[in-house]
Design a protein around this motif. Structure first.
Motif, mmCIF file in Angstrom:
data_model
loop_
_atom_site.group_PDB
_atom_site.id
_atom_site.type_symbol
_atom_site.label_atom_id
_atom_site.label_comp_id
_atom_site.label_asym_id
_atom_site.label_seq_id
_atom_site.Cartn_x
_atom_site.Cartn_y
_atom_site.Cartn_z
ATOM 1 N N GLU A 118 65.876 41.993 122.972
ATOM 2 C CA GLU A 118 65.249 42.936 123.884
ATOM 3 C C GLU A 118 65.681 44.370 123.595
ATOM 4 O O GLU A 118 64.882 45.310 123.687
ATOM 5 C CB GLU A 118 65.591 42.559 125.338
ATOM 6 N N TRP A 119 66.963 44.558 123.213
ATOM 7 C CA TRP A 119 67.448 45.914 122.963
ATOM 8 C C TRP A 119 66.739 46.550 121.764
ATOM 9 O O TRP A 119 66.480 47.757 121.759
ATOM 10 C CB TRP A 119 68.956 45.934 122.763
ATOM 11 N N GLU A 169 63.240 47.612 122.958
ATOM 12 C CA GLU A 169 63.297 48.836 123.736
ATOM 13 C C GLU A 169 63.580 50.055 122.859
ATOM 14 O O GLU A 169 63.117 51.163 123.145
ATOM 15 C CB GLU A 169 64.353 48.727 124.838
#
Length: 409
Positions: A80-81, A84
């Motif tokens: 997810e990082w 993003e």
């Protein structure tokens, strides 16, 4: 390579490539081996007014170890990082530069299925980011610098240092960074490409027929709203940039279901660290229905079977055989350079900007107007010294476009 020339090259990528604007963020993806040059780009970007330069480092050897030894389920995940990271910078209007310097055989022996699954997971996670770049909503650039492994592949009979020096020399010449004012040289080059683009857009070909002695005999239909491009482009906010340095091509998109015949490759394709060479593709109503490769068949199969759109084409590009990179007689094993020495096609996704008004169309509207969609966009080269191209217009005229590998119009 001397520091003066390297700084000129770095400035060219910043000012002519992404055309960084005052207060804008620049995101650079770069192999760790190219860190010394990346620092010159960072310096040039700040001097040009960048607010922030963000680095994303890569290491092919670590990637190789991961593909060889990591657990199976890792290749269906995308953190997810990382998602993003891309989406936040893209939404904030950052420019993106990729310093592409891949070892053509870095992934030799790696299971192509693992690489494919990893790509699918990544592309699904950052689809919004890739959509933005394909529609020029963010300015972007792909450029290259030598690495030792790549240089030795290109110049196998030289020492490592000699190979790197020779590859630097070839890159600097191909990108016009050896000229007194590379930025001005690129402005003039873009003007010449734009003249050819304007001519092709005025003719409005319905189809192009490609033939050569290798066995290529391919008819490519073009959508009614197709749009040729080449040289500098404009982002959605109206700012000029050059997404590829070097670039010698003019290109548009094929009609998804309008490609028929067979095409033979004329240069090796470096795909995900594996070489695919001496291959052919057979098309019926746009779809690849047969293919073979003497080298890298499994990698070719993995590419074509990535998704439904990977069985169709997304780009057709015209490059004279008598072009600067072709005249160098260097096989770069790097698509950025080899595609600018040869006519080429792209397996997979079409650029929305290759349709009139395409950058404002939904995916459904793009499809209705003949554009292909895929997570892939992989160029391969088929141009030769004897390639002939005959175009057919909507009113039935036939016009010779290429004769013996070069433009005649």
């Amino acid at each position: 390579m001397d520091q003066v020339t390297l700084k000129k090259y770095a400035e060219l990528l910043v000012k002519t490539g992404v055309n960084i604007q005052k207060g804008q963020t620049l995101v650079i993806s770069c192999p760790v081996e190219a860190a010394p040059f990346a620092r010159l780009v960072v310096e040039a970007a700040y001097k040009a007014g960048a607010r922030q330069v963000v680095m994303r480092w890569g290491d092919e050897q670590i990637s190789r170890l991961t593909y060889l030894h990591a657990p199976e389920d890792l290749f269906d995940e995308f953190p997810e990082w990382r998602k993003e990271f891309y989406l936040t910078h893209a939404r904030e209007g950052a420019a993106f530069m990729s310093i592409y310097a891949s070892d053509p055989e870095a992934m030799k022996g790696v299971d192509p299925n693992r690489i494919m699954r990893s790509q699918i997971a990544a592309n699904q996670a950052i689809k919004e980011y890739s959509d933005r770049l394909m529609a020029n909503k963010n300015r972007w650039l792909v450029a290259s610098v030598p690495t030792k492994a790549w240089a030795k592949k290109v110049f196998p009979n030289l020492t490592e240092d000699e190979a790197v020096a020779n590859l630097w020399d070839a890159i600097i010449k191909a990108t016009r960074a050896d000229q007194d004012d590379p930025v001005k040289a690129w402005e003039e080059h873009s003007k010449q490409l734009h003249k050819r683009v304007e001519f092709l857009n005025n003719i409005r070909f319905k189809s192009l027929h490609f033939k050569n002695a290798l066995g290529t005999d391919l008819v490519v239909e073009l959508p009614e709203k197709h749009l040729w491009a080449g040289g500098s482009e404009k982002s959605a906010d109206g700012i000029s940039f050059n997404p590829n340095i070097p670039s010698e091509e003019v290109f548009t998109l094929p009609k998804k279901d309008g490609v028929n015949g067979v095409v033979y490759s004329s240069k090796p394709l470096n795909y995900n660290g594996n070489l695919i060479d001496e291959f052919f593709l057979t098309f019926k109503d746009g779809e690849i229905v047969d293919y073979q490769a003497k080298v890298g068949y499994d990698s070719l199969k993995s590419l074509i079977e990535t998704d439904e759109g990977s069985r169709y084409l997304g780009e057709v590009a015209l490059v004279q055989y008598d072009s600067p990179i072709s005249r160098s007689n260097i096989l770069f094993y790097n698509t950025l350079f080899d595609e600018n020495a040869s006519c080429h096609l792209a397996i997979g996704r079409a650029y929305p900007t290759s349709l009139i008004g395409g950058d404002e169309m939904t995916e459904e509207e793009l499809a209705l107007n003949g554009a292909n969609y895929s997570i892939n966009h992989v160029d391969f080269m088929f141009g030769t010294e004897d390639l002939d191209i005959v175009g057919k217009t909507y009113d039935g005229q036939t016009i010779q476009v290429f004769k013996d590998g070069n433009f005649v119009i």
